[in-house]
Structures are given as C-alpha cells and as structure tokens.
Design a protein around this motif. Structure first.
Motif, short mmCIF file in Angstrom:
data_model
loop_
_atom_site.label_atom_id
_atom_site.label_comp_id
_atom_site.label_asym_id
_atom_site.label_seq_id
_atom_site.Cartn_x
_atom_site.Cartn_y
_atom_site.Cartn_z
N GLY A 307 -7.96 22.50 0.71
CA GLY A 307 -6.76 22.07 1.36
C GLY A 307 -6.20 20.82 0.56
O GLY A 307 -6.98 20.02 0.30
N THR A 308 -4.97 21.06 -0.01
CA THR A 308 -4.30 19.73 -0.49
C THR A 308 -3.32 19.31 0.26
O THR A 308 -2.43 20.23 0.51
CB THR A 308 -3.76 20.28 -2.11
N TYR A 309 -2.84 18.00 0.48
CA TYR A 309 -2.06 17.67 1.41
C TYR A 309 -1.58 16.23 0.88
O TYR A 309 -2.19 15.47 0.13
CB TYR A 309 -2.58 17.44 2.77
N PRO A 310 -0.16 15.85 1.15
CA PRO A 310 0.21 14.41 0.94
C PRO A 310 -0.63 13.43 1.48
O PRO A 310 -0.96 13.70 2.95
CB PRO A 310 1.57 14.36 1.60
N PRO A 311 -1.25 12.44 1.19
CA PRO A 311 -2.27 11.69 1.50
C PRO A 311 -1.77 10.50 2.45
O PRO A 311 -2.85 9.69 3.18
CB PRO A 311 -3.03 10.83 0.44
N GLY A 312 -0.31 10.59 2.38
CA GLY A 312 0.23 9.54 3.40
C GLY A 312 -0.09 8.00 2.92
O GLY A 312 -0.41 7.67 1.89
N SER A 313 -0.32 7.25 4.02
CA SER A 313 -0.46 5.68 3.75
C SER A 313 -1.95 5.41 3.26
O SER A 313 -2.07 4.29 2.69
CB SER A 313 0.04 5.07 5.03
N THR A 314 -2.80 6.35 3.27
CA THR A 314 -4.20 6.13 2.76
C THR A 314 -3.87 5.75 1.12
O THR A 314 -4.71 5.37 0.23
CB THR A 314 -5.01 7.24 2.68
N PHE A 315 -2.83 6.23 0.62
CA PHE A 315 -2.62 6.42 -1.03
C PHE A 315 -2.02 4.81 -1.32
O PHE A 315 -2.08 4.77 -2.49
CB PHE A 315 -1.44 7.23 -1.14
N LYS A 316 -1.65 3.95 -0.35
CA LYS A 316 -1.09 2.56 -0.59
C LYS A 316 -2.17 1.81 -1.34
O LYS A 316 -1.41 0.80 -2.06
CB LYS A 316 -0.61 2.04 0.75
N ALA A 317 -3.43 2.37 -1.27
CA ALA A 317 -4.40 1.27 -1.78
C ALA A 317 -4.30 1.70 -3.43
O ALA A 317 -4.38 0.79 -4.39
CB ALA A 317 -5.76 1.77 -1.64
N VAL A 318 -3.81 2.70 -3.85
CA VAL A 318 -3.50 3.13 -5.24
C VAL A 318 -2.31 2.48 -5.61
O VAL A 318 -2.25 2.03 -6.84
CB VAL A 318 -3.46 4.56 -5.34
N THR A 319 -1.39 2.61 -5.01
CA THR A 319 0.03 2.04 -5.21
C THR A 319 -0.26 0.43 -5.43
O THR A 319 0.11 -0.23 -6.45
CB THR A 319 0.93 2.23 -4.45
N GLY A 437 2.38 7.83 -0.59
CA GLY A 437 1.82 8.98 -0.28
C GLY A 437 2.47 10.30 0.20
O GLY A 437 1.94 10.90 0.87
N GLN A 438 3.78 10.26 0.06
CA GLN A 438 4.63 11.26 0.39
C GLN A 438 5.21 12.00 -0.58
O GLN A 438 5.03 11.80 -1.72
CB GLN A 438 5.73 10.94 1.31
N GLY A 439 5.81 13.08 -0.20
CA GLY A 439 6.61 13.78 -1.17
C GLY A 439 5.65 14.81 -1.98
O GLY A 439 4.90 15.42 -1.28
N GLU A 440 5.81 14.88 -3.32
CA GLU A 440 5.15 15.86 -3.99
C GLU A 440 3.66 15.73 -4.20
O GLU A 440 2.62 16.44 -4.77
CB GLU A 440 5.71 16.15 -5.39
N VAL A 441 3.01 14.48 -3.96
CA VAL A 441 1.91 14.09 -4.32
C VAL A 441 0.73 14.70 -3.34
O VAL A 441 1.13 14.91 -2.23
CB VAL A 441 1.47 12.69 -4.09
N LEU A 442 -0.32 15.53 -3.85
CA LEU A 442 -1.14 16.36 -3.09
C LEU A 442 -2.68 15.92 -3.37
O LEU A 442 -2.69 15.79 -4.67
CB LEU A 442 -0.88 17.68 -3.31
N MET A 443 -3.67 15.93 -2.40
CA MET A 443 -4.88 15.58 -2.89
C MET A 443 -5.81 16.31 -1.61
O MET A 443 -5.29 16.55 -0.58
CB MET A 443 -5.22 14.12 -2.99
#
Length: 588
Positions: A307-319, A437-443
């Motif tokens: 299952g690949t999904y946009p990670p949402g705000s969990t991705f803010k640690a990366v940014t 973590g929105q848009g085309e990013v998937l993980m």
C-alpha cells in the motif's frame, strides 16, 4: 556295438523331444502369449520413489508456532494403471467434493506421466477414507498417502501461504528436485525463504511389479535420506501481534508495523483486514474466493509493503531535516506567520488549523504540525535537490524487507512534471504541497517506520527484516543468510537532535498533536499525519513514532484509511501498543 548305437539313437530322440518342447514353449511365450508377457515385463520397472522432506516450521521469537505441519490423508492415482478413466472419475466425484470433469482433466493433463503419482484430493476425513477404501480393489490406480498439510495459527500477511505447484512453477523448478505434487511457498515468508524451508527430498531405488509393489531386490545403500527444511524463528512477538488485532478498529482498512530500531527486527506486522491463509493451504472454495475478491476493503492487499499513500504531516520531519541540512533554517528561525494559511501565487494554501499558529520555528512547527512553516520553507529549495534528499533517506527505494513483492515509494521531480504538464508549468505550489507530504509523494507504512526507526537510532538506518535465525540440522542467523545492511541518514548529529526534540514535543509538550500516544514512564517521540484521500472521503490517519527506555526499543507506524485525523485516531492506538509492550513484552 548295436547296444551303443541304440543308446545314441535314444539320446538323440530324447534331445529332439526336449528341443521340440522348448520350441513349443518359446512359440507359446513369444507368439501365442507374447503380447501378454510383454505387457507384464514392461510393467516390472526399476523405479525411484521420492521421499519428501518435512517443511520447516515457522516460529515467533519465543518459539510459539506460526506455521506448522499437520497430518493429511491424500488421494492419489497412478496413470498407467487406469483401465477406465470415466469409471474412475465417476467414483471419485461420487465420493469427494470434486467434479467429474475436474478428475478427467487431471487424468488427461497427466497422461504422459505414466509412472508418476498424481494428487487428486487432500485432507480427506478419516471416515471418508475408510468408506472409499472399501472399494479400492476395483480401482487399483487409486491409493491413499498420509502426508502433511500447512496450518497457520493466526491470520496474517507476513507468513504468506503455501500451495501445490502449478505447471509454470514446475517447469521452472523441476531441475531443483521439485515434483509435480510439490508444495511451495506462494507469498510472504513462505515464498521468500522457500529454499530454506523446503529442504531437499530423498529417494529409494526399488523394483516394482505391475501394480507398483516393491519387489525388495535392491539394497538400502541405493537410497538417500531426505534433508528436512530448516525451522525459521522470526522477530515477531505473537502476543503483541495478537494484541494489535484486538485494538484495531475493524471498520477501517489499514496497517500497523512495529520495529526494533537497533536491529531492524519486525516485532509486529499487521495489515487490515486480514485473511485466512488456511483456505489457500488446501483447496480454496469458490465461495471463499468470491468473499475475498469482492470485499471492498481488499483483504488480500498487504498494506504494510504494497500500500503506497501520501504520508501527510509525518513527512514534515523529512522537510525540516532538509531545511536544516541546507542551512535554509536553524532551530531559532521563524518563518511566515500562520493566519490559517499562506498565499502562494494566485492560490491560498490552507493550514489544517484555520485559526492560525502565528510565527513558528522548526520545533513548534513540528509540535503543532503547522503547514504554513513548511509551505514557506518550500519556497527556498529546489525540487530536484529535495527529491535526492528524500531518496537518501530511503523513502523511495524498496527497503529490502524479506517478503516478496514489496513496492517502491514515489517522489516527483521536474522531469516527471514536465513530461506530464508540458514545457510551461509552475513548481512553487507543487513544492508547497509536497513539503507537507501531500500530492504525488507516496510511501508504504514500512518505509515510514524504517525512517522513524533510523531517527530513533541516531541516524543509523537498519534494513527491516522478519527473520531472526534459522535452526535445524544447521543454524544460521539472519545476518549469515542475508548479510547486515546498515545505512546512514544524510543528517548531521546536531540537526538530528533538533528533529528528535521536535518529535518529543509533539507527544509531550502542551499543544502537541500527538498527546494521545503518551505513555507514563516511557519517552515517546512521534508525528501525526492526516493525508488527503485522492479517491474522496475522509483523510487517511497516520501516526509514526518511536519509544525509548535506556535506549530506543520500538518504532511504530499506525495507518488507517479514511479514518480522519492521525492525532485523534492513530496516535492513541500507538500509545496502547507501546504501553502493552512496556507491561507485557519488554524484559519477559
């Protein structure tokens, strides 16, 4: 002389009679009954009888069984003994839940495997076996064998399941001592470690009569004993795995994965809804298959790795890490004031909190999950550089977990956008969307869990894996089988400590969005996320975190499809998992 002459004549007469008798016998054997004896002779063959190896058992870390072998009574036939295939097919169809045309097709497909033993039906009830046996003298081609059947102690996706080899698989594997009746791993651990689990078959060389009975002519030294498969001990803790199954709200599809940051060992691996692998271990019925195929929640989909999904705000640690590493910000940098959103070009990009957060730095932006901070940060970096950074954090490529069919993540670059949008397009709005973590990013949930485990482990990324060791006639550790894979996040120790502090504030400081995961006596660090659903409906609810005692011991990701906010839905489940581990698993 006359007496001697008479004896000679008598001897010649006797020899002539003997010769005549031999001639008559030979004529009878070769001409009159030649065809009959030819058939009998041809059916007395030297044959190699296969002795299957026992498949290795799969255990959890405490040696509780996950996949075991149970006795199974199976019905076979020998093609060369069939006299009337229609009569045999009728008999089988009248006594077992298998259609006549299925049996006839089985006979036809194996018509050139004259001396093979072909499976018709497995796991036959003992009483049914007795009933059928009463008539087997009329069907010498049919016989029973007591073998084993795989059984799974709890529904799950990680162990996968086994099934009978199909024609395509047999043609590929027959050189590796697989037979037309072999059982092989189809998915999960069963497939990934097939060679280790299956072992190697043995054989005995025998001469058989026309009915396949052993004539006991050859000595034992022509035989070879089978080499049983190794048993697998996984990092999975079945108590924790079962507990997760009791607290997950079954109205939502989703996934939960729990890892040890120090080793990469996976302690729990749950994809919801689960499915019953035991259906596939024998013969899945039409009704069972339809119930899986037509279920809108898609129980056969392993959401942990597929299952690949946009990670949402969990991705803010990366940014945030990227901004710190590129020196676009430091711990004290205040970016644009959040008034419920930020104007970028001709579009107003909303923050999840419409009342606004005011001006925030990286710590407070993580704590309250302010979108505007990351929107503003995205103005200062190049998309392709950001993609390279995301990839260097192992969030695009497969993790390499020891389960087949893992999917990659995805992150777009300028070339990808140009190919789809043409020569002239604006990137700034798209960068803003990607930054949260929105848009085309998937993980996948596993990729995100491995990333947060690396943050917990001071930047050392460990390859996620289920196998702990293999035991049997020889013992091998996971590292001896797969080799250790340690990597480093592209973040300095100083910047990593800033991100860790921000994640601590998410769960522990006043106003943090992840307070639902707080556990007394345990240091919990995490990040909530609510990812937009491209198919409509509520947002996907994420929570990614890790927990430390003297050292970090757990990384947890809870993902729930269409469930709403990560802080209110997923974080409390993560908190329950950490609490259960603390009280019932740790040091026991």
């Amino acid at each position: 002389m006359k007496t001697q002459a008479r004896l000679i004549i008598l001897y010649r007469i006797i020899l002539g009679i003997i010769f005549l008798v031999l001639l008559i016998v030979l004529f009878t054997l070769q001409i009159i009954k030649g065809e009959r004896y030819k058939e009998i002779a041809e059916r007395n063959y030297v044959r190699i009888r296969r002795i299957n190896a026992a498949r290795g058992v799969i255990y959890d870390e405490k040696l509780n069984p996950i996949a075991v072998n149970n006795p199974s009574i199976n019905l076979y036939f020998r093609p060369f003994l069939i006299k009337d295939k229609e009569k045999m097919a009728d008999f089988v169809a009248n006594n077992l839940p298998v259609e006549k045309k299925t049996v006839e097709k089985l006979i036809h497909d194996n018509r050139f495997r004259s001396f093979n033993e072909i499976l018709i039906y497995e796991n036959i009830d003992y009483n049914k076996m007795v009933t059928i046996s009463e008539n087997l003298n009329y069907y010498p081609e049919l016989f029973f064998k007591v073998e084993t059947m795989r059984s799974y102690t709890l529904p799950n996706h990680f162990s996968g399941y086994v099934g009978r080899i199909n024609e395509k698989e047999y043609n590929k594997l027959k050189k590796e001592e697989y037979s037309i009746n072999s059982v092989i791993g189809k998915t999960g651990i069963e497939k990934y470690y097939e060679r280790i689990l299956a072992g190697k078959p043995g054989y005995e060389v025998i001469q058989v009569d026309a009915y396949g009975r052993n004539l006991n002519i050859f000595k034992d030294n022509l035989n070879k004993k089978p080499e049983n498969g190794l048993h697998l001990v996984l990092n999975i803790n079945l108590d924790l795995q079962r507990y997760i199954g009791t607290i997950y709200p079954r109205e939502y599809a989703g996934a939960i994965v729990v890892m040890n940051p120090k080793t990469g060992g996976i302690l729990a691996y749950s994809s919801f809804p689960e499915y019953e692998q035991n259906w596939f271990a024998s013969r899945i019925t039409t009704e069972q298959w339809i119930s899986l195929r037509d279920n809108p929640q898609k129980p056969m989909l392993d959401r942990v790795i597929n299952g690949t999904y946009p990670p949402g705000s969990t991705f803010k640690a990366v940014t945030g890490s990227f901004g710190l590493e590129k020196k676009l910000i430091n711990q004290e940098t205040l970016l644009a004031s959040c008034v419920g959103g930020l104007q970028i070009g001709n579009r107003f990009f909303k923050c999840w909190f419409h009342g606004g957060h005011g001006r925030t730095n990286i710590l407070s932006a993580l704590k309250v999950s302010c979108d505007v901070f990351f929107y503003d940060l995205s103005k200062f970096f190049k998309l392709d550089e950001f993609k390279d950074f995301v990839q260097a954090n192992y969030l695009i490529d497969r993790t390499g977990v020891d389960i087949p069919y893992e999917r990659k993540g995805f992150f777009p670059d300028t070339k990808w956008y140009a190919k789809r949008l043409g020569k002239y397009f604006s990137l700034q709005g798209r960068k803003a969307n990607l930054s949260i973590g929105q848009g085309e990013v998937l993980m996948t949930p596993l990729q995100l869990c491995a990333y947060y485990a690396a943050i917990a482990n001071d930047g050392i990324w460990k390859k996620p894996h289920l196998l702990k060791k293999a035991i049997g006639h020889k013992s091998l550790s996971y590292e001896e089988i797969e080799g250790p894979v340690d990597k480093k996040l592209p973040v300095s120790p100083q910047n990593l400590k800033i991100i860790q502090e921000g994640l601590w504030q998410v769960c522990n400081a006043p106003g943090g969005t992840g307070g639902g995961a707080r556990v007394p006596g345990v240091k919990v660090y995490g990040k909530t996320g609510s990812a937009e659903n491209a198919h409509g409906g509520q947002t996907h609810a994420w929570f990614a975190c890790y927990a430390t005692w003297d050292e970090p011991e757990l990384a947890v990701v809870v993902f729930m499809e269409n469930a709403g906010h990560g802080g209110s839905m997923s974080a409390p489940i993560a908190g329950k998992i950490i609490s259960y581990y603390n009280l019932n698993v740790r040091n026991k």
